[in-house]
Design an enzyme around this catalytic site. Structure first.
Site, short mmCIF file in Angstrom:
data_model
loop_
_atom_site.label_atom_id
_atom_site.label_comp_id
_atom_site.label_asym_id
_atom_site.label_seq_id
_atom_site.Cartn_x
_atom_site.Cartn_y
_atom_site.Cartn_z
N GLU A 79 0.81 -1.22 0.00
CA GLU A 79 0.00 0.00 0.00
C GLU A 79 0.84 1.27 0.00
O GLU A 79 0.34 2.35 -0.34
CB GLU A 79 -0.91 0.02 1.24
CG GLU A 79 -2.00 -1.04 1.25
CD GLU A 79 -3.13 -0.73 0.29
OE1 GLU A 79 -3.17 0.39 -0.26
OE2 GLU A 79 -3.97 -1.62 0.06
N GLU A 110 7.39 -22.11 6.94
CA GLU A 110 7.65 -21.25 8.09
C GLU A 110 8.72 -21.82 9.01
O GLU A 110 9.25 -21.12 9.88
CB GLU A 110 6.37 -20.98 8.87
CG GLU A 110 5.83 -22.12 9.68
CD GLU A 110 4.59 -21.73 10.48
OE1 GLU A 110 4.61 -21.93 11.70
OE2 GLU A 110 3.63 -21.21 9.89
#
EC number: 4.2.1.126
Length: 298
Positions: A79, A110
């Site tokens: 953004e 992960e």
């Protein structure tokens, strides 16, 4: 056991609830998140100022996470270029499993502490940069690998987790540990923990960009005019900050080459585009400071 893995006593009969009861409980639980963040605000502010300091010296920010935490980190980073006109390389989100993990579950990645180090090295991550590790548990190996590497090379490091006394926190210069507590579905940290992480990343990136002069008053004066909605918003920004009419604002934007900051500067000072650019450059893009600099007879 980590509190994010504990059982929430309010939801032990969740499977017997109707939809209204479920969403009501979720809403009540979500209301606890801002209160949980409140004690962490001084640390969040400290982290934002650290980002500002590194940014002003040419440093970059990397956010790293796995699963939900990684997706939120990438979302926040994505953004910033259109909102504040920063180069995409200045604030990068990294997720375990790479960008395919944005769209599909690749949770096995992960546990890989080495892949993130390779990813950071590929980005020429250095001591001038900032690493933000996002992990609800505070123990995700992918994030711990990133924080360990940051510590090793002397980069600034921040961790965002939702438990106390975490491994991530111990590896970080600034440990933001929000006590969000048990989820209504035990261990589903995409819920309150994810909300807390998004709120904190919003705070960090927004506070840093404001402090870096990417906002004038409360307007997005650095945004890129990439579509009709944003072009219309730019006109409104000019009208709000200068008192111009719509037609005058359109003309001011045209004369500035669609540079909102320059258009505001030119309108408020009667200066030329060249003077606007010179004053803005002198004040590192801070519009209010540039106007003050001009009025002092730069």
């Amino acid at each position: 056991m980590r509190k994010t893995e504990n059982t929430n006593d309010k939801s032990t009969a969740l499977d017997e609830m109707n939809a209204l009861d479920i969403v009501t409980l979720m809403n009540e639980e979500d209301h606890t998140v801002p209160r949980a963040i409140t004690p962490c605000l001084p640390l969040i502010a400290e982290a934002a100022e650290t980002i500002v300091s590194r940014f002003e010296q040419g440093g970059r920010v990397f956010t790293a996470g796995a699963g939900t935490s990684g997706r939120i980190a990438v979302l926040d980073a994505a953004e910033l270029p259109p909102t504040f006109s920063i180069d995409e390389s200045r604030w990068t989100g990294l997720i375990a499993g790479g960008y395919d993990a944005m769209w599909m579950p690749l949770e096995e990645n992960e546990d890989d502490r080495e892949k993130i180090v390779a990813d950071l090295k590929a980005q020429s991550f250095s001591k001038d940069d900032v690493l933000i590790g996002v992990t609800a548990s505070g123990s995700t190996p992918y994030v711990l690998g990133a924080l360990s590497y940051a510590k090793q090379i002397g980069a600034a490091s921040v961790s965002i987790s939702c438990n106390a006394d975490t491994e991530a926190g111990k590896l970080s210069d600034i440990a933001i540990e929000v006590q969000t507590g048990p989820e209504i579905i035990r261990g589903s940290t995409r819920l309150k923990a994810g909300t807390a992480q998004k709120m904190i990343l919003n705070m960090l990136s927004t506070a840093a960009m404001v402090r870096l002069g990417r906002v004038y008053q409360n307007e997005m004066v650095n945004m890129r005019l990439l579509n009709q909605k944003l072009a219309g918003r730019a006109v409104t920004i000019l009208m709000n900050t200068t008192g111009l009419s719509e037609d005058e604002a359109l003309q001011a934007l045209k004369e500035s080459g669609n540079d909102i900051k320059a258009a505001i500067f030119m309108t408020l000072t009667n200066g030329t585009l060249e003077v606007a650019r010179r004053c803005l450059s002198h004040e590192n893009g801070h519009l209010k400071k540039a106007i003050q600099y001009h009025r002092k007879g730069f």
